[in-house]
Design a protein around this motif. Structure first.
Motif, PDB file in Angstrom:
ATOM      1  N   ASN A  96       0.799  -1.217   0.000  1.00  0.00           N
ATOM      2  CA  ASN A  96       0.000   0.000   0.000  1.00  0.00           C
ATOM      3  C   ASN A  96       0.836   1.273   0.000  1.00  0.00           C
ATOM      4  O   ASN A  96       0.288   2.382  -0.061  1.00  0.00           O
ATOM      5  N   LEU A  97       2.144   1.117   0.079  1.00  0.00           N
ATOM      6  CA  LEU A  97       3.018   2.289   0.099  1.00  0.00           C
ATOM      7  C   LEU A  97       3.163   2.884  -1.296  1.00  0.00           C
ATOM      8  O   LEU A  97       3.002   2.194  -2.308  1.00  0.00           O
ATOM      9  N   THR A  98       3.482   4.166  -1.347  1.00  0.00           N
ATOM     10  CA  THR A  98       3.774   4.796  -2.621  1.00  0.00           C
ATOM     11  C   THR A  98       5.136   4.321  -3.126  1.00  0.00           C
ATOM     12  O   THR A  98       5.906   3.687  -2.387  1.00  0.00           O
ATOM     13  N   LYS A  99       5.461   4.627  -4.350  1.00  0.00           N
ATOM     14  CA  LYS A  99       6.727   4.209  -4.941  1.00  0.00           C
ATOM     15  C   LYS A  99       7.904   4.752  -4.139  1.00  0.00           C
ATOM     16  O   LYS A  99       8.863   4.031  -3.847  1.00  0.00           O
TER      17      LYS A  99
ATOM     18  N   THR B  78       5.414   4.573   9.578  1.00  0.00           N
ATOM     19  CA  THR B  78       4.839   4.241   8.266  1.00  0.00           C
ATOM     20  C   THR B  78       3.770   3.165   8.375  1.00  0.00           C
ATOM     21  O   THR B  78       2.783   3.164   7.624  1.00  0.00           O
ATOM     22  N   ALA B  79       3.943   2.248   9.339  1.00  0.00           N
ATOM     23  CA  ALA B  79       2.980   1.162   9.537  1.00  0.00           C
ATOM     24  C   ALA B  79       1.772   1.594  10.376  1.00  0.00           C
ATOM     25  O   ALA B  79       0.910   0.761  10.688  1.00  0.00           O
ATOM     26  N   GLY B  80       1.705   2.882  10.738  1.00  0.00           N
ATOM     27  CA  GLY B  80       0.575   3.386  11.507  1.00  0.00           C
ATOM     28  C   GLY B  80       0.603   3.017  12.974  1.00  0.00           C
ATOM     29  O   GLY B  80      -0.450   2.914  13.610  1.00  0.00           O
ATOM     30  N   MET B  81       1.796   2.816  13.535  1.00  0.00           N
ATOM     31  CA  MET B  81       1.933   2.404  14.933  1.00  0.00           C
ATOM     32  C   MET B  81       2.502   3.523  15.807  1.00  0.00           C
ATOM     33  O   MET B  81       3.187   3.284  16.795  1.00  0.00           O
ATOM     34  N   LYS B  82       2.186   4.759  15.446  1.00  0.00           N
ATOM     35  CA  LYS B  82       2.744   5.900  16.168  1.00  0.00           C
ATOM     36  C   LYS B  82       2.230   5.991  17.596  1.00  0.00           C
ATOM     37  O   LYS B  82       2.871   6.587  18.458  1.00  0.00           O
ATOM     38  N   ARG B  83       1.078   5.422  17.871  1.00  0.00           N
ATOM     39  CA  ARG B  83       0.506   5.469  19.213  1.00  0.00           C
ATOM     40  C   ARG B  83       0.757   4.180  20.002  1.00  0.00           C
ATOM     41  O   ARG B  83       0.217   4.013  21.101  1.00  0.00           O
ATOM     42  N   SER B  84       1.548   3.303  19.445  1.00  0.00           N
ATOM     43  CA  SER B  84       1.791   2.024  20.099  1.00  0.00           C
ATOM     44  C   SER B  84       2.843   2.145  21.200  1.00  0.00           C
ATOM     45  O   SER B  84       3.606   3.109  21.262  1.00  0.00           O
TER      46      SER B  84
END
Length: 266
Positions: free
Chosen positions: A56-59, A183-189
């Motif tokens: 799902n990442l951009t190039k 990038t994996a959306g785990m900033k609040r982990s």
């Protein structure tokens, strides 16, 4: 004794097969470049299989993802070699005869060549995709680092100080992991918070306190430093200063980022 035996065998292998004659000037750099290419390709293939978010990442995000794998690989490699040569090996021991500033070995020169290969690849990617993989501060950092490492490898002067500075690469894996978590959306982990604390502590030890020790060591051995070529002397006395200033600037950003994260948690 077993460690010494393995060290002797490694030195013999490097001298007889990889570093025969002047090939050390080319073999190690080529190995470094090829290793970067291999890590990049393997990261791309394995990420497609094991990380769903990679698709799902951009190039450009994929390129940075793979690029950070290269820097992590280099950081682990050169940190292990640096710690061994500086603190475990007797290569740079004060008890050995001869001046520390002129000491080198096949292993130390080969590892520096691999590092030069990495800096060539990474600097090339930073410039090619500028400014996506890093701004001008990264270009300056990589350029002066590559020049200093290449000089120490080719001339054989000041390798101890190059390795002392390269120990600071121990912070790179944690920095890259932080980008992966973000990038994996785990900033609040919880992992993101722990990572921030680890970065703060590692940076404090490897890029602040270690540099203080570096300058103290240079002060104690300045009579030896005066005996090397003027360009080598310039590198020993100026490159660490520039890197120290950059480290302090980045450390201030780390402190502010960690404070912000802890405040939100509270």
């Amino acid at each position: 004794m077993a460690i010494k035996s393995y060290q002797d065998q490694a030195e013999l292998l490097l001298k007889e097969y990889l570093l025969a004659g002047s090939s050390i000037l080319y073999t190690s750099v080529i190995v470094g470049i090829c290793a970067c290419k291999m890590v990049y390709d393997l990261t791309q293939l394995s990420s497609l299989v094991y990380f769903k978010s990679y698709s799902n990442l951009t190039k450009m995000q994929r390129i940075e993802w793979n690029n950070r794998a290269i820097s992590t690989f280099h950081a682990i490699f050169i940190t292990v070699i640096s710690l061994y040569l500086v603190f475990c090996s007797d290569l740079y021991s004060d008890y050995r005869p001869g001046l520390i500033i002129f000491r080198s070995s096949s292993l130390s020169a080969f590892a520096l060549g691999v590092s030069v290969g990495y800096f060539i690849v990474d600097l090339g990617m930073i410039i090619w995709f500028y400014p996506f993989l890093g701004g001008m501060e990264y270009v300056i950092h990589h350029l002066i680092s590559m020049i200093a490492v290449a000089y120490a490898m080719l001339i054989g002067e000041g390798q101890l100080y190059i390795y002392m500075v390269l120990i600071s690469e121990t912070t790179t894996p944690a920095i890259n992991l932080r980008w992966y978590l973000d990038t994996a959306g785990m900033k609040r982990s919880r992992a993101y918070l722990i990572n921030g604390v680890v970065i703060f502590l590692a940076w404090l030890v490897a890029r602040i306190l270690l540099f203080i020790y570096f300058f103290y060591h240079v002060y104690l051995h300045y009579d030896q430093i005066k005996q090397i070529h003027n360009f080598g002397k310039l590198l020993v006395l100026t490159v660490p200063v520039v890197l120290s200033v950059m480290n302090l600037m980045w450390f201030w950003k780390i402190i502010k980022g960690l404070k912000k994260t802890l405040t939100k948690r509270h």
